[in-house]
Design a protein around this motif. Structure first.
Motif, PDB file in Angstrom:
ATOM      1  N   LYS A  67      31.001  10.427  17.253  1.00 52.59           N
ATOM      2  CA  LYS A  67      31.881   9.879  16.226  1.00 52.59           C
ATOM      3  C   LYS A  67      31.207   8.690  15.561  1.00 52.59           C
ATOM      4  O   LYS A  67      31.268   8.511  14.350  1.00 52.59           O
ATOM      5  N   PHE A  68      30.581   7.842  16.388  1.00 50.59           N
ATOM      6  CA  PHE A  68      29.809   6.715  15.901  1.00 50.59           C
ATOM      7  C   PHE A  68      28.366   6.912  16.363  1.00 50.59           C
ATOM      8  O   PHE A  68      28.065   6.697  17.536  1.00 50.59           O
ATOM      9  N   MET A 101      39.032   7.732  24.650  1.00 46.24           N
ATOM     10  CA  MET A 101      37.786   8.349  24.207  1.00 46.24           C
ATOM     11  C   MET A 101      37.986   9.070  22.885  1.00 46.24           C
ATOM     12  O   MET A 101      39.107   9.406  22.495  1.00 46.24           O
ATOM     13  N   TRP A 102      36.873   9.301  22.188  1.00 42.02           N
ATOM     14  CA  TRP A 102      36.851  10.209  21.052  1.00 42.02           C
ATOM     15  C   TRP A 102      36.421  11.572  21.566  1.00 42.02           C
ATOM     16  O   TRP A 102      35.472  11.685  22.362  1.00 42.02           O
ATOM     17  N   LEU A 103      37.091  12.620  21.099  1.00 45.76           N
ATOM     18  CA  LEU A 103      36.861  13.988  21.575  1.00 45.76           C
ATOM     19  C   LEU A 103      36.619  14.932  20.405  1.00 45.76           C
ATOM     20  O   LEU A 103      37.319  14.870  19.393  1.00 45.76           O
ATOM     21  N   TYR A 104      35.619  15.806  20.572  1.00 48.75           N
ATOM     22  CA  TYR A 104      35.358  16.869  19.595  1.00 48.75           C
ATOM     23  C   TYR A 104      35.317  18.176  20.377  1.00 48.75           C
ATOM     24  O   TYR A 104      34.424  18.400  21.201  1.00 48.75           O
ATOM     25  N   LEU A 105      36.299  19.044  20.145  1.00 46.77           N
ATOM     26  CA  LEU A 105      36.400  20.311  20.861  1.00 46.77           C
ATOM     27  C   LEU A 105      35.785  21.442  20.045  1.00 46.77           C
ATOM     28  O   LEU A 105      36.202  21.678  18.907  1.00 46.77           O
ATOM     29  N   ASN A 106      34.810  22.143  20.628  1.00 44.40           N
ATOM     30  CA  ASN A 106      34.286  23.347  19.987  1.00 44.40           C
ATOM     31  C   ASN A 106      35.159  24.552  20.269  1.00 44.40           C
ATOM     32  O   ASN A 106      35.322  25.436  19.429  1.00 44.40           O
ATOM     33  N   VAL A 160      38.910  13.626  17.306  1.00 49.77           N
ATOM     34  CA  VAL A 160      40.255  13.118  17.517  1.00 49.77           C
ATOM     35  C   VAL A 160      40.196  12.075  18.627  1.00 49.77           C
ATOM     36  O   VAL A 160      39.430  12.225  19.593  1.00 49.77           O
ATOM     37  N   HIS A 161      40.964  11.001  18.489  1.00 51.51           N
ATOM     38  CA  HIS A 161      40.975   9.970  19.521  1.00 51.51           C
ATOM     39  C   HIS A 161      42.117  10.249  20.491  1.00 51.51           C
ATOM     40  O   HIS A 161      43.258  10.481  20.075  1.00 51.51           O
ATOM     41  N   ILE A 162      41.807  10.255  21.778  1.00 52.90           N
ATOM     42  CA  ILE A 162      42.824  10.520  22.792  1.00 52.90           C
ATOM     43  C   ILE A 162      42.841   9.381  23.815  1.00 52.90           C
ATOM     44  O   ILE A 162      41.813   8.748  24.075  1.00 52.90           O
ATOM     45  N   ALA A 163      44.009   9.125  24.373  1.00 51.23           N
ATOM     46  CA  ALA A 163      44.150   8.078  25.388  1.00 51.23           C
ATOM     47  C   ALA A 163      45.324   8.415  26.293  1.00 51.23           C
ATOM     48  O   ALA A 163      46.310   9.036  25.863  1.00 51.23           O
ATOM     49  N   ASN A 205      36.640  22.798  38.396  1.00 44.38           N
ATOM     50  CA  ASN A 205      35.926  23.996  37.965  1.00 44.38           C
ATOM     51  C   ASN A 205      35.739  24.071  36.461  1.00 44.38           C
ATOM     52  O   ASN A 205      34.702  24.531  35.996  1.00 44.38           O
ATOM     53  N   PRO A 206      36.719  23.663  35.665  1.00 40.83           N
ATOM     54  CA  PRO A 206      36.555  23.800  34.208  1.00 40.83           C
ATOM     55  C   PRO A 206      35.526  22.822  33.648  1.00 40.83           C
ATOM     56  O   PRO A 206      35.290  21.748  34.208  1.00 40.83           O
ATOM     57  N   PHE A 207      34.912  23.230  32.523  1.00 40.43           N
ATOM     58  CA  PHE A 207      33.911  22.400  31.857  1.00 40.43           C
ATOM     59  C   PHE A 207      34.240  22.300  30.374  1.00 40.43           C
ATOM     60  O   PHE A 207      34.763  23.235  29.772  1.00 40.43           O
ATOM     61  N   LEU A 208      33.907  21.149  29.806  1.00 43.15           N
ATOM     62  CA  LEU A 208      34.199  20.885  28.401  1.00 43.15           C
ATOM     63  C   LEU A 208      33.161  21.536  27.493  1.00 43.15           C
ATOM     64  O   LEU A 208      31.956  21.405  27.724  1.00 43.15           O
ATOM     65  N   HIS A 209      33.644  22.222  26.458  1.00 42.14           N
ATOM     66  CA  HIS A 209      32.771  22.737  25.404  1.00 42.14           C
ATOM     67  C   HIS A 209      33.039  21.887  24.171  1.00 42.14           C
ATOM     68  O   HIS A 209      33.927  22.178  23.375  1.00 42.14           O
ATOM     69  N   GLY A 210      32.282  20.794  24.047  1.00 41.61           N
ATOM     70  CA  GLY A 210      32.525  19.861  22.958  1.00 41.61           C
ATOM     71  C   GLY A 210      31.770  18.571  23.208  1.00 41.61           C
ATOM     72  O   GLY A 210      30.779  18.548  23.939  1.00 41.61           O
ATOM     73  N   SER A 211      32.232  17.497  22.613  1.00 41.52           N
ATOM     74  CA  SER A 211      31.530  16.212  22.684  1.00 41.52           C
ATOM     75  C   SER A 211      32.504  15.066  22.943  1.00 41.52           C
ATOM     76  O   SER A 211      33.691  15.170  22.619  1.00 41.52           O
ATOM     77  N   LEU A 212      31.969  13.982  23.504  1.00 43.42           N
ATOM     78  CA  LEU A 212      32.732  12.758  23.727  1.00 43.42           C
ATOM     79  C   LEU A 212      31.964  11.572  23.151  1.00 43.42           C
ATOM     80  O   LEU A 212      30.739  11.592  23.072  1.00 43.42           O
TER      81      LEU A 212
END
Length: 261
Positions: A67-68, A101-106, A160-163, A205-212
């Motif tokens: 994001k930055f 955090m800032w989150l980007y979901l693919n 998107v910003h999440i908290a 077990n789950p993994f993120l497909h995206g960015s923080l």
């Protein structure tokens, strides 16, 4: 009279500057236990900018666009994976916490809570149904039951910003999306800490497909205003304003500019 008029201008601007920039919350105050901009790293280690030095090891994930400037990119599986932070007393909460955090979901997560996870004690992150989730274990609620979900879906392919926060005194858990209160629930009880490692970008077990990007963890429940301030300015922006040496420099430049006019 001209000089006195300039002095008045200096005082007025100093007061405005102070209220706008000094009174709002610091990014790395005494309650900040982890602070990542993903600009500070040493080899495969992400350096924590808080005083707690909760540095994280990159496990298959990659540094990329954030994001930055720079962020951390996760490929959605163990090989392209996660960041692991060793257990530390500063990451063991009892009375409350906030994760931002800032989150980007693919694509949707393969499970729940793949933002920040300390297994079986607390997690904040996206679920496979695109809901934002906060989950905790407390003295009155088991980890499997102590959950809160967002009302609306998180967007795909958009920052998107999440908290998420929890206050053991009131028992209230809260979720925020882009600085707005999304949902809240009374869970109750003190948080039950454990010796698990902390993960970014995965759950059990789950993994993120995206960015923080811009991840902050605090040992208190932050207010909505505090969350919004960090979201709007960014960690780098806050750090550029608040340190004493930089404040002195900025104030000196501002003062000289006004007097010279």
């Amino acid at each position: 009279m001209y000089y006195l008029g300039n002095i008045k201008k200096v005082i007025i601007i100093f007061v405005i500057f102070t209220f706008n920039h000094i009174l709002p919350i610091y990014a790395q105050d005494e309650h900040t236990v982890l602070l990542y901009t993903f600009e500070e790293f040493d080899g495969n280690t992400i350096n924590d900018l808080s005083e707690k030095k909760n540095n994280g090891k990159i496990m298959g994930a990659k540094l990329g666009a954030g994001k930055f400037r720079r962020g951390i990119v996760f490929g959605g599986d163990e090989q392209e994976g996660f960041v692991e932070i060793p257990d530390n007393d500063s990451l063991d909460f009892v009375d409350g916490f906030t994760v931002e955090m800032w989150l980007y979901l693919n694509s949707p997560s393969s499970g729940g809570g793949t933002g920040v996870t300390k297994s079986s004690t607390y997690k904040v992150g996206p679920r496979n149904n695109l809901k934002l989730e906060l989950r905790i274990a407390t003295t009155s609620t088991a980890f499997g039951q102590g959950g809160l979900l967002s009302e609306t879906d998180l967007p795909l392919r958009k920052w998107v910003h999440i908290a998420g926060s929890y206050d053991a005194i009131s028992g209230d858990a809260k979720l925020y999306v882009d600085g707005e209160l999304e949902n809240e629930k009374n869970i109750g009880g003190e948080i039950l800490p454990n010796d698990s490692v902390l993960w970014l970008g995965r759950g059990g077990n789950p993994f993120l497909h995206g960015s923080l990007d811009d991840v902050r963890i605090s040992n208190i429940p932050r207010t909505q205003k505090e969350i919004q301030k960090l979201m709007e300015i960014g960690i780098d922006g806050v750090l550029a304003v608040y340190p004493n040496d930089k404040f002195t420099t900025k104030w000196g430049v501002l003062k000289n500019s006004i007097i010279s006019n």
